[in-house]
Design a protein around this motif. Sequence first.
Motif, PDB file in Angstrom:
ATOM      1  N   ILE A 198       0.831  -1.202   0.000  1.00  0.00           N
ATOM      2  CA  ILE A 198       0.000   0.000   0.000  1.00  0.00           C
ATOM      3  C   ILE A 198       0.862   1.247   0.000  1.00  0.00           C
ATOM      4  CG2 ILE A 198      -1.667   1.319   1.365  1.00  0.00           C
ATOM      5  CD1 ILE A 198      -2.796  -1.393   2.302  1.00  0.00           C
ATOM      6  N   THR A 199       1.916   1.239   0.802  1.00  0.00           N
ATOM      7  CA  THR A 199       2.834   2.377   0.836  1.00  0.00           C
ATOM      8  C   THR A 199       3.436   2.610  -0.546  1.00  0.00           C
ATOM      9  OG1 THR A 199       3.377   1.917   3.155  1.00  0.00           O
ATOM     10  CG2 THR A 199       4.911   3.313   1.921  1.00  0.00           C
TER      11      THR A 199
ATOM     12  N   VAL B 108      -1.508  12.823   2.468  1.00  0.00           N
ATOM     13  CA  VAL B 108      -0.179  12.765   1.854  1.00  0.00           C
ATOM     14  C   VAL B 108      -0.114  13.654   0.610  1.00  0.00           C
ATOM     15  CG1 VAL B 108       1.528  11.241   0.787  1.00  0.00           C
ATOM     16  CG2 VAL B 108       0.269  10.477   2.800  1.00  0.00           C
ATOM     17  N   THR B 109      -1.202  13.710  -0.154  1.00  0.00           N
ATOM     18  CA  THR B 109      -1.211  14.557  -1.349  1.00  0.00           C
ATOM     19  C   THR B 109      -1.076  16.031  -0.976  1.00  0.00           C
ATOM     20  OG1 THR B 109      -2.577  12.965  -2.562  1.00  0.00           O
ATOM     21  CG2 THR B 109      -2.521  15.217  -3.396  1.00  0.00           C
ATOM     22  N   LEU B 110      -1.810  16.470   0.032  1.00  0.00           N
ATOM     23  CA  LEU B 110      -1.703  17.866   0.464  1.00  0.00           C
ATOM     24  C   LEU B 110      -0.296  18.178   0.969  1.00  0.00           C
ATOM     25  CD1 LEU B 110      -5.132  18.378   2.254  1.00  0.00           C
ATOM     26  CD2 LEU B 110      -4.400  19.310   0.049  1.00  0.00           C
ATOM     27  N   TYR B 111       0.304  17.237   1.688  1.00  0.00           N
ATOM     28  CA  TYR B 111       1.673  17.421   2.167  1.00  0.00           C
ATOM     29  C   TYR B 111       2.627  17.518   0.974  1.00  0.00           C
ATOM     30  CZ  TYR B 111       5.586  16.970   5.433  1.00  0.00           C
ATOM     31  OH  TYR B 111       6.705  17.203   6.177  1.00  0.00           O
TER      32      TYR B 111
ATOM     33  N   ASP C 259      10.524  14.398   2.580  1.00  0.00           N
ATOM     34  CA  ASP C 259       9.610  14.688   3.684  1.00  0.00           C
ATOM     35  C   ASP C 259       8.229  14.080   3.433  1.00  0.00           C
ATOM     36  OD1 ASP C 259      11.655  16.049   4.878  1.00  0.00           O
ATOM     37  OD2 ASP C 259      10.847  18.061   4.465  1.00  0.00           O
ATOM     38  N   THR C 260       7.819  14.056   2.166  1.00  0.00           N
ATOM     39  CA  THR C 260       6.517  13.459   1.834  1.00  0.00           C
ATOM     40  C   THR C 260       6.519  11.971   2.124  1.00  0.00           C
ATOM     41  OG1 THR C 260       5.994  15.092   0.128  1.00  0.00           O
ATOM     42  CG2 THR C 260       4.911  12.953  -0.049  1.00  0.00           C
ATOM     43  N   TRP C 261       7.593  11.287   1.742  1.00  0.00           N
ATOM     44  CA  TRP C 261       7.632   9.835   1.950  1.00  0.00           C
ATOM     45  C   TRP C 261       7.697   9.507   3.445  1.00  0.00           C
ATOM     46  CZ3 TRP C 261       5.705   9.987  -2.260  1.00  0.00           C
ATOM     47  CH2 TRP C 261       6.310  10.428  -3.427  1.00  0.00           C
ATOM     48  N   ALA C 262       8.354  10.375   4.220  1.00  0.00           N
ATOM     49  CA  ALA C 262       8.368  10.182   5.675  1.00  0.00           C
ATOM     50  C   ALA C 262       6.964  10.389   6.247  1.00  0.00           C
ATOM     51  CB  ALA C 262       9.362  11.141   6.331  1.00  0.00           C
ATOM     52  N   HIS C 263       6.260  11.388   5.726  1.00  0.00           N
ATOM     53  CA  HIS C 263       4.887  11.639   6.165  1.00  0.00           C
ATOM     54  C   HIS C 263       3.986  10.451   5.813  1.00  0.00           C
ATOM     55  CE1 HIS C 263       1.300  13.926   7.178  1.00  0.00           C
ATOM     56  NE2 HIS C 263       0.781  13.637   5.988  1.00  0.00           N
ATOM     57  N   LEU C 264       4.186   9.894   4.625  1.00  0.00           N
ATOM     58  CA  LEU C 264       3.421   8.715   4.208  1.00  0.00           C
ATOM     59  C   LEU C 264       3.652   7.559   5.175  1.00  0.00           C
ATOM     60  CD1 LEU C 264       1.759   6.959   2.284  1.00  0.00           C
ATOM     61  CD2 LEU C 264       3.810   6.745   0.836  1.00  0.00           C
ATOM     62  N   ASP C 265       4.895   7.328   5.522  1.00  0.00           N
ATOM     63  CA  ASP C 265       5.209   6.239   6.464  1.00  0.00           C
ATOM     64  C   ASP C 265       4.513   6.468   7.809  1.00  0.00           C
ATOM     65  OD1 ASP C 265       6.787   4.949   4.611  1.00  0.00           O
ATOM     66  OD2 ASP C 265       8.671   5.805   5.345  1.00  0.00           O
TER      67      ASP C 265
ATOM     68  N   ARG D 193       1.724   8.174   8.383  1.00  0.00           N
ATOM     69  CA  ARG D 193       0.281   7.985   8.258  1.00  0.00           C
ATOM     70  C   ARG D 193      -0.082   6.507   8.216  1.00  0.00           C
ATOM     71  NH1 ARG D 193      -3.613  11.356   7.193  1.00  0.00           N
ATOM     72  NH2 ARG D 193      -4.616   9.592   8.232  1.00  0.00           N
ATOM     73  N   ILE D 194       0.704   5.728   7.492  1.00  0.00           N
ATOM     74  CA  ILE D 194       0.446   4.284   7.445  1.00  0.00           C
ATOM     75  C   ILE D 194       0.636   3.686   8.838  1.00  0.00           C
ATOM     76  CG2 ILE D 194       1.248   2.081   6.535  1.00  0.00           C
ATOM     77  CD1 ILE D 194      -0.285   3.652   4.484  1.00  0.00           C
ATOM     78  N   ALA D 195       1.661   4.143   9.555  1.00  0.00           N
ATOM     79  CA  ALA D 195       1.897   3.648  10.918  1.00  0.00           C
ATOM     80  C   ALA D 195       0.723   4.004  11.830  1.00  0.00           C
ATOM     81  CB  ALA D 195       3.190   4.226  11.469  1.00  0.00           C
TER      82      ALA D 195
END
Length: 244
Positions: free
Chosen positions: A108-109, A180-183, A194-200, A202-204
């Motif tokens: 999913i990530t 994640v899109t807004l970020y 920074d976006t990929w860190a934010h994605l991680d 949110r999934i967590a």
Amino acid sequence: MSDIEHDAPAADPIGDVDPEIITPVADGLADARAAILERIADHVVFDGWSPAAIAAAAAEAGVSAETARLAFPRGVDAAMGFHLRGDRKLAEALAQEPLGGMGMTDRITRAVRLRLEIAEPDRETVRRAASLFALPVNAGNGAKMVWNTADTIWTALGDGSEDLNWYTKRATLSGVISSVTLYWLGDESEGRADTWAHLDRRIADVMRIEKAKAAVRRNPLGKIAMGGFDRLTRGVRAPRRAGA
């Protein structure tokens, strides 16, 4: 098992979006729409999702003004078409991804990240679309677009749920995609790190919620409460595409 970790054979997908925009075949405008969408991004940067941008892209594509108006009567129709075009690219890309060795969370990530990587060359165009969908009159269509992306991902990953889980999985993932899109739209870090860190993160967050739900179900009192909820929602079924 948590909603986000569930792994099952593929089910028939459904899109709660205008079918003429998803599969514009019956009205004979598929080629015109595709040609306009192929060229519209550069014009949207200057003119927004406007009749002027549609007309300019149509002129480049050799599509008549009358046909262009039939293909996309409003700017929001073109914005929806552009988003769905990206979702179709995502489905094609996921079919080629080596996902077999990944757990569902990693799949999913990867899928969410891939959707943004597809949109990266047209980030300003997406920004304009986000502003358009934020208007109250277009908010419903914006929600449908995010839902369609979530449905595209779950379908590609083999989701076979046929009950309430069909909805909860897509609703949960829609929240992740929106955040994640807004970020991503405001991220200027190198490689969008920074976006990929934010994605991680949110999934967590989602996984923590799912673990908490599982703990409630293991608790004797929780079982009673959840049992009542399950009985109330037992008749909820996943929708099916017309003709399926």
